[in-house]
Design a protein around this motif. Structure first.
Motif, PDB file in Angstrom:
ATOM      1  N   LEU A   1     -39.464  18.090   3.037  1.00 33.93           N
ATOM      2  CA  LEU A   1     -38.406  17.975   4.045  1.00 33.93           C
ATOM      3  C   LEU A   1     -38.994  17.841   5.445  1.00 33.93           C
ATOM      4  CD1 LEU A   1     -35.630  20.494   2.926  1.00 33.93           C
ATOM      5  CD2 LEU A   1     -35.462  18.011   3.038  1.00 33.93           C
ATOM      6  N   LEU A   2     -40.034  18.621   5.749  1.00 33.60           N
ATOM      7  CA  LEU A   2     -40.654  18.531   7.064  1.00 33.60           C
ATOM      8  C   LEU A   2     -41.306  17.169   7.256  1.00 33.60           C
ATOM      9  CD1 LEU A   2     -41.299  19.783   9.735  1.00 33.60           C
ATOM     10  CD2 LEU A   2     -43.261  20.962   8.708  1.00 33.60           C
ATOM     11  N   ALA A   3     -41.901  16.634   6.196  1.00 34.77           N
ATOM     12  CA  ALA A   3     -42.470  15.282   6.284  1.00 34.77           C
ATOM     13  C   ALA A   3     -41.381  14.258   6.609  1.00 34.77           C
ATOM     14  CB  ALA A   3     -43.168  14.922   4.977  1.00 34.77           C
ATOM     15  N   ALA A   4     -40.223  14.401   5.956  1.00 35.57           N
ATOM     16  CA  ALA A   4     -39.110  13.495   6.227  1.00 35.57           C
ATOM     17  C   ALA A   4     -38.594  13.664   7.649  1.00 35.57           C
ATOM     18  CB  ALA A   4     -37.982  13.733   5.223  1.00 35.57           C
ATOM     19  N   VAL A   5     -38.543  14.902   8.120  1.00 35.81           N
ATOM     20  CA  VAL A   5     -38.051  15.181   9.473  1.00 35.81           C
ATOM     21  C   VAL A   5     -38.981  14.579  10.527  1.00 35.81           C
ATOM     22  CG1 VAL A   5     -37.782  17.038  11.174  1.00 35.81           C
ATOM     23  CG2 VAL A   5     -36.665  17.206   8.952  1.00 35.81           C
ATOM     24  N   VAL A   6     -40.295  14.795  10.397  1.00 34.81           N
ATOM     25  CA  VAL A   6     -41.211  14.252  11.409  1.00 34.81           C
ATOM     26  C   VAL A   6     -41.224  12.727  11.363  1.00 34.81           C
ATOM     27  CG1 VAL A   6     -42.650  16.316  11.497  1.00 34.81           C
ATOM     28  CG2 VAL A   6     -43.259  14.493   9.909  1.00 34.81           C
ATOM     29  N   PHE A   7     -41.004  12.145  10.182  1.00 31.55           N
ATOM     30  CA  PHE A   7     -40.877  10.687  10.091  1.00 31.55           C
ATOM     31  C   PHE A   7     -39.674  10.206  10.898  1.00 31.55           C
ATOM     32  CE2 PHE A   7     -38.511   7.228   8.099  1.00 31.55           C
ATOM     33  CZ  PHE A   7     -39.426   6.184   8.184  1.00 31.55           C
ATOM     34  N   LEU A   8     -38.521  10.854  10.685  1.00 29.13           N
ATOM     35  CA  LEU A   8     -37.297  10.446  11.377  1.00 29.13           C
ATOM     36  C   LEU A   8     -37.395  10.673  12.886  1.00 29.13           C
ATOM     37  CD1 LEU A   8     -34.565  11.754   8.904  1.00 29.13           C
ATOM     38  CD2 LEU A   8     -35.129   9.372   9.390  1.00 29.13           C
ATOM     39  N   ILE A   9     -38.032  11.764  13.288  1.00 31.92           N
ATOM     40  CA  ILE A   9     -38.181  12.041  14.715  1.00 31.92           C
ATOM     41  C   ILE A   9     -39.092  10.999  15.359  1.00 31.92           C
ATOM     42  CG2 ILE A   9     -39.183  13.658  16.377  1.00 31.92           C
ATOM     43  CD1 ILE A   9     -38.188  15.892  14.497  1.00 31.92           C
ATOM     44  N   ALA A  10     -40.205  10.704  14.705  1.00 34.56           N
ATOM     45  CA  ALA A  10     -41.113   9.689  15.245  1.00 34.56           C
ATOM     46  C   ALA A  10     -40.422   8.332  15.318  1.00 34.56           C
ATOM     47  CB  ALA A  10     -42.371   9.605  14.384  1.00 34.56           C
ATOM     48  N   ALA A  11     -39.642   7.999  14.278  1.00 38.13           N
ATOM     49  CA  ALA A  11     -38.946   6.705  14.262  1.00 38.13           C
ATOM     50  C   ALA A  11     -37.873   6.626  15.338  1.00 38.13           C
ATOM     51  CB  ALA A  11     -38.321   6.480  12.882  1.00 38.13           C
ATOM     52  N   SER A  12     -37.160   7.721  15.559  1.00 37.17           N
ATOM     53  CA  SER A  12     -36.057   7.706  16.527  1.00 37.17           C
ATOM     54  C   SER A  12     -36.532   7.846  17.968  1.00 37.17           C
ATOM     55  CB  SER A  12     -35.056   8.827  16.199  1.00 37.17           C
ATOM     56  OG  SER A  12     -35.666  10.099  16.320  1.00 37.17           O
ATOM     57  N   GLN A  13     -37.714   8.441  18.161  1.00 36.41           N
ATOM     58  CA  GLN A  13     -38.202   8.701  19.517  1.00 36.41           C
ATOM     59  C   GLN A  13     -39.348   7.790  19.921  1.00 36.41           C
ATOM     60  OE1 GLN A  13     -36.598  10.929  21.421  1.00 36.41           O
ATOM     61  NE2 GLN A  13     -35.255  11.466  19.708  1.00 36.41           N
TER      62      GLN A  13
ATOM     63  N   ALA B   1     -38.978  16.697  26.366  1.00 36.40           N
ATOM     64  CA  ALA B   1     -39.382  17.905  25.647  1.00 36.40           C
ATOM     65  C   ALA B   1     -39.595  17.621  24.167  1.00 36.40           C
ATOM     66  CB  ALA B   1     -38.324  19.003  25.826  1.00 36.40           C
ATOM     67  N   VAL B   2     -38.799  16.694  23.618  1.00 36.14           N
ATOM     68  CA  VAL B   2     -38.945  16.318  22.206  1.00 36.14           C
ATOM     69  C   VAL B   2     -40.310  15.689  21.973  1.00 36.14           C
ATOM     70  CG1 VAL B   2     -38.011  14.917  20.344  1.00 36.14           C
ATOM     71  CG2 VAL B   2     -36.459  16.000  21.973  1.00 36.14           C
ATOM     72  N   VAL B   3     -40.693  14.779  22.849  1.00 36.49           N
ATOM     73  CA  VAL B   3     -41.994  14.105  22.729  1.00 36.49           C
ATOM     74  C   VAL B   3     -43.126  15.126  22.810  1.00 36.49           C
ATOM     75  CG1 VAL B   3     -43.525  12.374  23.736  1.00 36.49           C
ATOM     76  CG2 VAL B   3     -41.060  11.994  23.724  1.00 36.49           C
ATOM     77  N   VAL B   4     -42.991  16.078  23.721  1.00 32.12           N
ATOM     78  CA  VAL B   4     -44.014  17.126  23.878  1.00 32.12           C
ATOM     79  C   VAL B   4     -44.184  17.922  22.591  1.00 32.12           C
ATOM     80  CG1 VAL B   4     -44.562  19.284  25.079  1.00 32.12           C
ATOM     81  CG2 VAL B   4     -43.706  17.324  26.373  1.00 32.12           C
ATOM     82  N   ILE B   5     -43.074  18.288  21.974  1.00 32.51           N
ATOM     83  CA  ILE B   5     -43.130  19.093  20.749  1.00 32.51           C
ATOM     84  C   ILE B   5     -43.728  18.290  19.593  1.00 32.51           C
ATOM     85  CG2 ILE B   5     -41.727  20.323  19.042  1.00 32.51           C
ATOM     86  CD1 ILE B   5     -39.797  21.020  21.355  1.00 32.51           C
ATOM     87  N   VAL B   6     -43.350  17.014  19.485  1.00 33.10           N
ATOM     88  CA  VAL B   6     -43.938  16.155  18.448  1.00 33.10           C
ATOM     89  C   VAL B   6     -45.441  16.016  18.671  1.00 33.10           C
ATOM     90  CG1 VAL B   6     -43.996  13.816  17.501  1.00 33.10           C
ATOM     91  CG2 VAL B   6     -41.803  14.897  18.008  1.00 33.10           C
ATOM     92  N   MET B   7     -45.833  15.850  19.936  1.00 32.37           N
ATOM     93  CA  MET B   7     -47.254  15.727  20.267  1.00 32.37           C
ATOM     94  C   MET B   7     -48.005  17.002  19.892  1.00 32.37           C
ATOM     95  SD  MET B   7     -49.440  13.625  21.502  1.00 32.37           S
ATOM     96  CE  MET B   7     -51.064  13.520  22.269  1.00 32.37           C
ATOM     97  N   GLN B   8     -47.389  18.143  20.176  1.00 30.78           N
ATOM     98  CA  GLN B   8     -48.030  19.408  19.814  1.00 30.78           C
ATOM     99  C   GLN B   8     -48.233  19.515  18.309  1.00 30.78           C
ATOM    100  OE1 GLN B   8     -46.839  22.261  18.082  1.00 30.78           O
ATOM    101  NE2 GLN B   8     -48.671  23.476  18.511  1.00 30.78           N
ATOM    102  N   SER B   9     -47.238  19.077  17.544  1.00 32.65           N
ATOM    103  CA  SER B   9     -47.358  19.118  16.081  1.00 32.65           C
ATOM    104  C   SER B   9     -48.552  18.295  15.618  1.00 32.65           C
ATOM    105  CB  SER B   9     -46.081  18.571  15.435  1.00 32.65           C
ATOM    106  OG  SER B   9     -44.958  19.318  15.822  1.00 32.65           O
ATOM    107  N   LEU B  10     -48.712  17.130  16.217  1.00 29.19           N
ATOM    108  CA  LEU B  10     -49.822  16.246  15.848  1.00 29.19           C
ATOM    109  C   LEU B  10     -51.164  16.877  16.193  1.00 29.19           C
ATOM    110  CD1 LEU B  10     -50.814  13.501  14.842  1.00 29.19           C
ATOM    111  CD2 LEU B  10     -50.422  12.587  17.140  1.00 29.19           C
TER     112      LEU B  10
END
Length: 317
Positions: A203-215, A287-296
């Motif tokens: 589920l987390l893999a699907a979520v980060v995929f959708l977030i990256a695709a949408s942002q 803030a969304v981009v920052v959080i995604v970047m932190q995850s990476l």
């Protein structure tokens, strides 16, 4: 099979992020991605919270030295480090909010997997998870208020953040607690909780995929900022390792507990705070981009941690 999935979860998430960026660049259907994201986030948070032993919180306090070091590190020392980094780099507005949201909350899920893989004490990590979760829920609004100050008031953020916090975090947590309580008396519910243990990683893999695709467009527009943010997150990981090692020595913890402490300080609950950032108005979108970047950065950092932490916190000779 589940252990194998958790062992290679880092690479699964990285593939999901980069695939999402690629797909989102080609098919810019942001609304469709966002529409699919919210149900997945809800299920992800609920499934993950059911794996946190909320009904057995008292077990965490059996090892007082470890829990003292864990609480001191996660909720006093590391917030001071975060405040120092934010001040040093002059962060403001949405970027500051993203950094605070993601770095002030210790992880309660994959840190257990990394603890296991990094030769730490998985049992102590599991026992500590509910304490970490409940403390961060209480302290996060306080820390954000103290560190953002006028920016919080001026941007009307508090009135927008609190409802999202209650709806997106507290509600799934209460549902998970009720589920665990029911599972203690129902074999069917107990089996359901066990099945849900398989869900967080895919589920987390699907979520980060959708977030990256949408942002993806916002990520591209923010690329100049990303290098500075990346440096902050790398410095945070270095500080977490050194502070974890120091607390391990000061509290005279067993080797496995010391490694668990380092992994706890280094990993953050990015996917839990991500819905908060997504729910905010567009003015806070960075803030969304920052959080995604932190995850990476954190995922790459955990690869290094797995190799270095057993050497940093060694068995006594």
């Amino acid at each position: 099979m589940r252990e194998t999935l958790e062992k290679y979860q880092v690479w699964l998430y990285l593939v999901a992020i980069f695939t999402g960026i690629g797909v989102g660049s080609y098919w810019q259907t942001v609304q469709a991605w966002a529409f699919a994201l919210w149900p997945l986030l809800g299920v992800l948070l609920y499934a993950t919270f059911t794996q946190v032993p909320l009904l057995h919180i008292s077990q965490a306090f059996k090892d007082r030295r470890f829990m003292s070091a864990l609480a001191l590190g996660n909720f006093i020392i590391m917030p001071l480090v975060v405040w120092g980094l934010a001040t040093l780099f002059g962060l403001e507005d949405a970027v500051l909010l993203g950094v605070l949201l993601v770095l002030l909350v210790p992880c309660t899920d994959w840190f257990i997997s990394f603890t296991h893989l990094g030769q730490g004490d998985s049992a102590r990590a599991i026992a500590a998870a509910p304490v970490l979760l409940l403390l961060q829920i209480v302290l996060l609004p306080l820390y954000v208020t103290l560190m953002m100050g006028e920016q919080l008031v001026g941007g009307h953020l508090l009135s927008e953040l609190l409802p999202a916090f209650l709806g997106l975090i507290v509600t799934p947590l209460l549902l998970a607690w009720l589920t665990e309580k029911g599972a203690a008396q129902s074999a069917v519910l107990k089996r359901g909780v066990e099945v849900m243990g398989w869900l967080p990683v895919p589920l987390l893999a699907a979520v980060v995929f959708l977030i990256a695709a949408s942002q993806v467009q916002l990520i591209i527009e923010s690329q100049e900022m990303l290098w500075q943010i990346a440096v902050i997150f790398v410095l945070y990981l270095l500080a977490a390792a050194l502070i974890g090692k120091t607390l391990h020595t000061l509290f005279r913890l067993p080797t496995a507990s010391g490694r668990t402490l380092v992994f706890s300080l280094g990993t953050r609950n990015s996917f839990v705070v991500l819905p908060l950032a997504i729910a905010l108005p567009d003015i806070w979108a960075a803030a969304v981009v920052v959080i995604v970047m932190q995850s990476l950065i954190e995922l790459l950092g955990m690869v290094v941690y797995l190799a270095c932490v057993p050497r940093l916190v060694k068995q006594p000779r």
